[in-house]
Design a protein around this motif. Structure first.
Motif, PDB file in Angstrom:
ATOM      1  N   TYR A  24       0.814  -1.448  -0.438  1.00  0.00           N
ATOM      2  CA  TYR A  24       0.384  -0.105   0.410  1.00  0.00           C
ATOM      3  C   TYR A  24       1.023   1.023  -0.074  1.00  0.00           C
ATOM      4  CZ  TYR A  24       0.955   1.789   4.882  1.00  0.00           C
ATOM      5  OH  TYR A  24       2.102   2.323   5.679  1.00  0.00           O
ATOM      6  N   ASP A  25       0.328   2.387   0.178  1.00  0.00           N
ATOM      7  CA  ASP A  25       1.057   3.539  -1.029  1.00  0.00           C
ATOM      8  C   ASP A  25       1.164   4.223   1.137  1.00  0.00           C
ATOM      9  OD1 ASP A  25       1.779   6.799  -0.740  1.00  0.00           O
ATOM     10  OD2 ASP A  25       0.562   6.470  -2.423  1.00  0.00           O
ATOM     11  N   GLU A  26       2.381   4.040   1.329  1.00  0.00           N
ATOM     12  CA  GLU A  26       2.693   5.094   3.159  1.00  0.00           C
ATOM     13  C   GLU A  26       2.295   5.893   3.033  1.00  0.00           C
ATOM     14  OE1 GLU A  26       5.327   4.968   6.929  1.00  0.00           O
ATOM     15  OE2 GLU A  26       5.662   5.826   4.638  1.00  0.00           O
ATOM     16  N   SER A  27       2.436   6.261   2.653  1.00  0.00           N
ATOM     17  CA  SER A  27       2.012   8.132   2.028  1.00  0.00           C
ATOM     18  C   SER A  27       0.555   8.108   2.675  1.00  0.00           C
ATOM     19  CB  SER A  27       2.751   8.558   1.011  1.00  0.00           C
ATOM     20  OG  SER A  27       1.485   9.294   0.468  1.00  0.00           O
ATOM     21  N   ARG A  28      -0.103   7.571   2.789  1.00  0.00           N
ATOM     22  CA  ARG A  28      -1.678   7.366   3.276  1.00  0.00           C
ATOM     23  C   ARG A  28      -1.454   7.690   4.605  1.00  0.00           C
ATOM     24  NH1 ARG A  28      -5.032   6.622  -1.308  1.00  0.00           N
ATOM     25  NH2 ARG A  28      -3.805   7.200  -3.280  1.00  0.00           N
ATOM     26  N   PHE A  29      -0.484   6.538   4.947  1.00  0.00           N
ATOM     27  CA  PHE A  29      -1.022   6.578   6.140  1.00  0.00           C
ATOM     28  C   PHE A  29       0.063   7.742   7.604  1.00  0.00           C
ATOM     29  CE2 PHE A  29       1.687   5.512  10.816  1.00  0.00           C
ATOM     30  CZ  PHE A  29       0.146   5.120  10.738  1.00  0.00           C
ATOM     31  N   VAL A  30       0.902   8.531   6.420  1.00  0.00           N
ATOM     32  CA  VAL A  30       0.896   9.307   6.943  1.00  0.00           C
ATOM     33  C   VAL A  30       0.423  11.018   7.299  1.00  0.00           C
ATOM     34  CG1 VAL A  30       3.428  11.578   6.560  1.00  0.00           C
ATOM     35  CG2 VAL A  30       3.710   9.035   6.220  1.00  0.00           C
ATOM     36  N   GLU A  31      -0.241  11.175   5.709  1.00  0.00           N
ATOM     37  CA  GLU A  31      -1.713  11.861   5.602  1.00  0.00           C
ATOM     38  C   GLU A  31      -2.780  12.013   7.156  1.00  0.00           C
ATOM     39  OE1 GLU A  31      -3.821  14.689   3.660  1.00  0.00           O
ATOM     40  OE2 GLU A  31      -1.472  14.314   3.483  1.00  0.00           O
ATOM     41  N   SER A  32      -2.941  10.199   6.826  1.00  0.00           N
ATOM     42  CA  SER A  32      -3.840   9.898   7.866  1.00  0.00           C
ATOM     43  C   SER A  32      -3.375  10.464   9.100  1.00  0.00           C
ATOM     44  CB  SER A  32      -4.109   8.638   8.046  1.00  0.00           C
ATOM     45  OG  SER A  32      -4.922   8.227   8.835  1.00  0.00           O
ATOM     46  N   GLY A  33      -2.460  10.739   9.659  1.00  0.00           N
ATOM     47  CA  GLY A  33      -1.847  11.112  10.966  1.00  0.00           C
ATOM     48  C   GLY A  33      -1.487  11.904  11.402  1.00  0.00           C
ATOM     49  N   PHE A  34      -1.174  12.511  10.595  1.00  0.00           N
ATOM     50  CA  PHE A  34      -1.222  14.140   9.800  1.00  0.00           C
ATOM     51  C   PHE A  34      -2.936  14.941  10.748  1.00  0.00           C
ATOM     52  CE2 PHE A  34       2.546  15.203   7.793  1.00  0.00           C
ATOM     53  CZ  PHE A  34       3.496  14.490   8.555  1.00  0.00           C
ATOM     54  N   ARG A  35      -3.308  14.351  10.381  1.00  0.00           N
ATOM     55  CA  ARG A  35      -4.949  14.515  10.078  1.00  0.00           C
ATOM     56  C   ARG A  35      -5.757  14.269  11.622  1.00  0.00           C
ATOM     57  NH1 ARG A  35      -8.115  15.880   5.742  1.00  0.00           N
ATOM     58  NH2 ARG A  35      -6.823  15.660   3.893  1.00  0.00           N
ATOM     59  N   ALA A  36      -4.859  13.535  12.253  1.00  0.00           N
ATOM     60  CA  ALA A  36      -5.098  12.880  13.523  1.00  0.00           C
ATOM     61  C   ALA A  36      -4.577  14.341  14.461  1.00  0.00           C
ATOM     62  CB  ALA A  36      -4.470  11.198  14.050  1.00  0.00           C
ATOM     63  N   VAL A  37      -3.951  14.394  14.495  1.00  0.00           N
ATOM     64  CA  VAL A  37      -2.798  15.400  15.090  1.00  0.00           C
ATOM     65  C   VAL A  37      -3.224  17.035  14.855  1.00  0.00           C
ATOM     66  CG1 VAL A  37      -0.458  16.699  15.475  1.00  0.00           C
ATOM     67  CG2 VAL A  37      -0.187  13.908  15.328  1.00  0.00           C
ATOM     68  N   ALA A  38      -3.776  16.811  13.948  1.00  0.00           N
ATOM     69  CA  ALA A  38      -4.678  17.924  12.917  1.00  0.00           C
ATOM     70  C   ALA A  38      -5.636  18.182  13.797  1.00  0.00           C
ATOM     71  CB  ALA A  38      -4.970  18.214  11.787  1.00  0.00           C
ATOM     72  N   ARG A  39      -6.644  16.957  14.542  1.00  0.00           N
ATOM     73  CA  ARG A  39      -7.915  17.315  15.160  1.00  0.00           C
ATOM     74  C   ARG A  39      -7.446  17.481  16.513  1.00  0.00           C
ATOM     75  NH1 ARG A  39      -8.976  12.888  11.501  1.00  0.00           N
ATOM     76  NH2 ARG A  39      -8.132  11.547  12.826  1.00  0.00           N
TER      77      ARG A  39
END
Length: 223
Positions: free
Chosen positions: A12-27
């Motif tokens: 899978y595209d690991e950058s998608r996990f990074v993006e998902s993690g950033f969204r969690a931190v933004a929340r």
């Protein structure tokens, strides 16, 4: 043959996990301090592109006048423990079920909770006889250590020539296995696809993506 797959940027595209993690931190920033989520996400993306992952949360907090190890640690914890939404590369989604006649394994490096959450999000555990997260066995057994591959070899009671590892990172994925006689396959997907391997670090075989693997597997079995 025993087929062993890497996880990040292979399936899978690991950058998608990074993006998902950033969204969690933004929340987290919104909940704790009222910071705008979209602005926070844009700041994190910008820092990632400019400086890499190591500075992202420090820079984001500093931009809001916040400092301190406890806050950084809270961001890292939020990032690592969030439940991501991920999907396999289309080629991986098509390939894995078609390989049910083979013993399939997963070997992946990384934080134990993070990697387990990725496997759970992708729903792939039932496709594998066992998923080996190397850090569960001690960081010293992360790749390029062949430790987890040796566990697979013993479990299957086979020799190294029957082990095939499909992965993407020439800095660590193949150099420990090549001298043992294992078959190594580099797939040119993800952030390492344009990396030129150091001498001795390249895989024995290279394919553009996983859709090319069945033809290579047939060739390996013939010869």
């Amino acid at each position: 043959m025993i087929l062993v797959f890497d996880l990040d940027d292979t399936l899978y595209d690991e950058s998608r996990f990074v993006e998902s993690g950033f969204r969690a931190v933004a929340r987290f920033g919104k909940q704790q301090f009222g910071w705008d989520e979209a602005d926070s996400l844009a700041q994190m993306r910008e820092t990632l592109a400019r400086e890499g992952r190591g500075a992202v949360f420090d820079r984001w907090l500093a931009a809001h006048g916040r400092h301190g190890k406890p806050l950084v640690a809270a961001c890292v914890r939020t990032y690592r423990h969030h439940k991501p939404t991920l999907s396999l590369f289309p080629a991986a989604a098509a390939l894995l079920p078609s390989l049910s006649a083979y013993p399939l394994y997963l070997v992946t490096d990384g934080h134990k909770i993070v990697q387990a959450n990725k496997v759970a999000a992708l729903g792939i555990a039932p496709l594998f006889r066992k998923c080996y997260i190397t850090h569960r066995y001690g960081i010293r057994h992360a790749k390029p250590s062949p430790y987890c591959f040796e566990l697979i070899r013993r479990r299957e009671q086979t020799d190294w020539r029957q082990i095939v590892y499909i992965a993407d990172d020439p800095a660590k994925d193949f150099v420990g296995l090549n001298p043992l006689g294992a078959q190594t396959v580099r797939v040119l997907t993800g952030r390492h696809r344009n990396v030129v391997a150091k001498p001795g670090f390249e895989a024995r075989h290279t394919i553009p993506d996983l859709s090319s693997f069945p033809a290579l597997l047939a060739e390996m079995e013939r010869g």
